[in-house]
Design a protein around this motif. Sequence first.
Motif, mmCIF file in Angstrom:
data_model
loop_
_atom_site.group_PDB
_atom_site.id
_atom_site.type_symbol
_atom_site.label_atom_id
_atom_site.label_comp_id
_atom_site.label_asym_id
_atom_site.label_seq_id
_atom_site.Cartn_x
_atom_site.Cartn_y
_atom_site.Cartn_z
ATOM 1 N N LYS A 85 72.466 33.154 55.686
ATOM 2 C CA LYS A 85 72.821 34.140 56.402
ATOM 3 C C LYS A 85 72.890 35.407 55.406
ATOM 4 O O LYS A 85 73.041 36.585 55.927
ATOM 5 N N CYS A 86 72.026 35.099 54.141
ATOM 6 C CA CYS A 86 71.643 36.262 53.294
ATOM 7 C C CYS A 86 70.321 37.155 53.791
ATOM 8 O O CYS A 86 69.583 36.410 53.834
ATOM 9 N N PRO A 99 72.977 31.521 49.687
ATOM 10 C CA PRO A 99 73.640 31.564 48.909
ATOM 11 C C PRO A 99 74.604 30.425 48.029
ATOM 12 O O PRO A 99 75.276 30.066 47.051
ATOM 13 N N GLU A 147 76.924 41.190 46.713
ATOM 14 C CA GLU A 147 78.230 40.858 47.162
ATOM 15 C C GLU A 147 78.641 41.266 48.186
ATOM 16 O O GLU A 147 79.961 42.272 49.406
ATOM 17 N N CYS A 148 77.885 41.090 49.155
ATOM 18 C CA CYS A 148 78.182 41.871 51.040
ATOM 19 C C CYS A 148 78.738 40.965 51.767
ATOM 20 O O CYS A 148 79.379 41.368 52.700
ATOM 21 N N CYS A 151 77.862 36.207 53.772
ATOM 22 C CA CYS A 151 77.738 34.433 54.000
ATOM 23 C C CYS A 151 79.380 33.801 53.720
ATOM 24 O O CYS A 151 79.450 33.108 54.826
HETATM 25 S S1 SF4 Z 1 77.374 37.974 49.167
HETATM 26 FE FE1 SF4 Z 1 75.573 38.917 50.524
HETATM 27 S S2 SF4 Z 1 74.238 39.006 48.641
HETATM 28 FE FE2 SF4 Z 1 76.092 37.795 48.211
HETATM 29 S S3 SF4 Z 1 75.187 35.929 48.806
HETATM 30 FE FE3 SF4 Z 1 75.995 36.071 50.343
HETATM 31 S S4 SF4 Z 1 74.359 36.739 51.799
HETATM 32 FE FE4 SF4 Z 1 73.823 37.364 50.091
#
Ligand code: SF4
Lengths: 498, 250
Positions: A85-86, A99, A147-148, A151
Amino acid sequence: MANFDTPELTESDTVEIPALKSGVMSHSKPFVSKEQFQEPLGFPGELVDNWKDVAVNKLGELLQTNRALQVFMDSCVKCGACTDKCHYFLGTSDPRNMPVARQDLLRSVYRRYFTLPGKYFPKLVGATDLTEDVLDQWYSYFHQCSECRRCSVYCPYGIDTAEITMATRDIMNAVGKGQKYSNEIIGKVFKIGNNLGLPQPALEDTLLGLEEDVKDDTGIDVRFPLDEKGAEVLVVTPSADFFAEPHIDGLIGYAKVFHAAGISWTLSSHASEAANFGLFIGSGENMKRIAMRIREAALDLGVKRIVFGECGHAWRVAYSYLNTLAGPFDFLDPRYPVPQHICEFTYDLIQRGVLTLDKSRNDHRRVTFHDSCNVARASRMGDMPGGQFIIPREIIKATCNHFYDMAPDTIGEGTFCCGGGGGLLTDDLMELRVKGALPRMNALKDVVDEHEVTHMAAICAICKSQFSKVLPYYGFQMDQIVSVHQLVSDALVLDAKQ
Amino acid sequence: MFVTVLFALLFYAATAIFLAGIGMRIARYARTPAPLKIPTTPAPTTRGGVVLRMVTEVVLFNSLFKANKWIWIFGIVFHVALALVLLRHLRYFLDPVPAWVVMIQPFGKYAAFAMVLGLAGLWARRVFVERIRYISSPSDHLMLALLLGIGLTGLAMTYLWHVDITAVKLFFTGLMRFDFNPLPAHPMLLLHLLLVAGLMIIFPFSKLLHAPGVFFSPTRNQVDNPREKRHLTNVKWMVRSEKPAASADQ
Ligand code: SF4
Ligand code: SF4
C-alpha cells in the motif's frame, strides 16, 4: 547526490507490486540537523553520549502518553495487508518501505525492552537490541515515510504508520539526531513567523506587488491586506503561496473570492505560515507552540473567523488539532466552524450564488484532481463524512467544463501521496521523491491517455512544490500542476456584481 | 490421577495468566491518553457511527476486505470458524447445556474443517508470498502451528479416535468447583489440551493482543468531530505551555 533512474511508467491502471530488492534505499538519508537548528526546538545539539538510554526512556514515555502507539506496538499480526500500500515501496522495491516492515524497525526495539518474550526469546519474536546500526536504519527508513496514512486505511486494526514514524522521529530528536530540513524550518517559524523566513517588510512588498499584478491583469483593485486590525477573516496560508508557482495563483484566487464576496480579510505577519512541521517531527511541544501563533494573531487582530489556505497537513493540524492545541476559540463568531478551509468558504459562496463564474475561461484546460493525503485521510470539510472529497471537486466542476477523475483506488481515501510530504520535500531526498511519485504518475498518465487531461489541480502546498519538481522526470511539464483556486481565479467574473 | 492433577493445575495457571494478562493490557490501553484526534477519515461524525464502523471492522473485517481479498477470505473463514468451534465447546462447561449450544453442534463440528482450511491458507501465503515471508518471524509460524495443531487434534478426536466426552465434561465442570474428576488419559486429548493451555498462556504476550487492541485503536474508534467538540487530555506537553497564550483566554 547519488545518480538514480526514474522508474518507468506502466501502461495499465492496476498497481504493480514489485519484487523485493532488499536494502536498495538504505543509502537514502536527509542531512542531519546541526546544533543551531536543534537547540531552539528544545533538542540536544548532537548525538548524546548515553543515547541508547535516552532513546529507550523516550520510547517508554511515548508509550505511556500515546495510546495509539501502545496499541499499534502490540496489535500487528503481520497479516501483510499493508505491504503493497505504500507508494515508497511501490516506487523503490525496498521491502523496508512496506509499512509493516517500517513499523517493525521500532517494534523490534519495543519488544526487546518492553515485553517479556522480547527479553527472554528475542530471536523467536524478532526483537533486537538498540544499536548504532538500528539507529541508522531508523534515520534512513523513517525518513522514507511521508506520514500519508494510506496504509492505515487498509490495516484491519487501523495501525497508522504515520504515528510510528512520528514517534521514532521524536525519539531521534530527543537523542540529538534530528533532520535538518524540518528543524531548520521550525526554527524560522519561531524566529520570523514563516517557513521561508520572509520578514514582515518583504511580505508587505510581495503583497503590494500582487495588488499591482492583479490590477494590470483585470483592471480591478483587489486587495491583499496584511495585519489589518478588525478584519472579518484571518487567512492563514502556507508561505509558499506568497511566491512559489503555482501556489501564488491560488493566493490570487483567494483574494479575488474575498473581493467578490465583499468580506474583509487579512493576513498576519505574526502567523504568516499555515504549515506546522511540528507534526512531521512528531513533537507535540513544538506543534503546540507553532499553533499558538494563530490564536495570538486572531486575538491581536480581533477577527471573527479563521480560514486556512490550500495546504494539506496544515489543514490536518488546523481541523483536527487547533482546537485542542490552541483553543478554545470561543472569541470567534460561533456561526462558523473554527477553522474553515478556503474551499469550504468558496464552496459556500458558490452554493449561495454569490460568485459569478464563467467556466469557459478554463476551456483550455482538461483537469483532474489530486486528493492530498492529509486532507483525504486525516481531515474533513463541510459537515458530512467524505466532504473533503466532494467540496474541492464541486469547486472544480463549477469552474471548469472538463473534469476527469483518476482511477478510483488511487483517489479519495485510497489516494496516492505526491511523494514529498511529511518533511521529505528537500533536495537531499530527490531520489526518494521521484520514485515515491510513481504510483501517482501512473494514475495521471492513465487520464492523460484516456481523457487528454492537461492539468492536475491540488490543494496542498507540498503537493504543488513536489509535482512541479517531479513531473518533468516522468515526461510531463512542471506547469501541469495548478492550484484549485487558480481555476477559481481564472473563472471568476469580477465586475459582474460590483 | 497424576495426569488429572497436572492438567488441573495447568488449566488453573493458564486461566489465571490469560485473564490477568489480558486484564492488565486492557487497563493499560484504557489508561493511556490519546492526546490528539486521529481518526482515519472518512470517519463517522457520531458515536453511533463509530459503533457501526467498529462492528463492520470486527465482524466483517472491512478494512482487510479493501486491502486484499485472499487474506480477507482466509482470515474471515478462520475467525468465524474459530468462533463457532469455541461456542460449541461451551457444552463442556455448562450444565445443563443451553438449547442454542446444542443447536450449533453440527455447524461447530464442520467449522473445525473450515478453521483448519483458513489457517492453512494463511500459512501458505506466509510461506509462498515473498512480501509476507519477508515480514514473518519464527513466532508467526509457531502461532499458526499451534492453532493448526489445536484444530487437527480436535478433528482427530471428533472423527477418528473418540474420547469419553462425558468424563472430559466432568473434569472441566469439576475444575470450576475446585473438585478434581479424573481426566481420560487419551493421548490426542492431552495433546489438544496442552496446546490450548499453551495458547492461553502466550495470548497476553503475543500478537494475539490484536483481539482487545482493535477496540482501542484511535484511528478507528474516535468520533470525527474536533471542530464541534474540543478534545482535551492532560498529557504533560499539552498542559505545560512553553509560551503563555495571549491575554484573553476565554
Ligand atoms: S504512512 Fe504512507 S508513506 Fe508512511 S508507510 Fe504508510 S503508506 Fe507509506
Ligand atoms: S495491515 Fe496492519 S496488522 Fe497487517 S501487517 Fe500491516 S500493520 Fe500489521
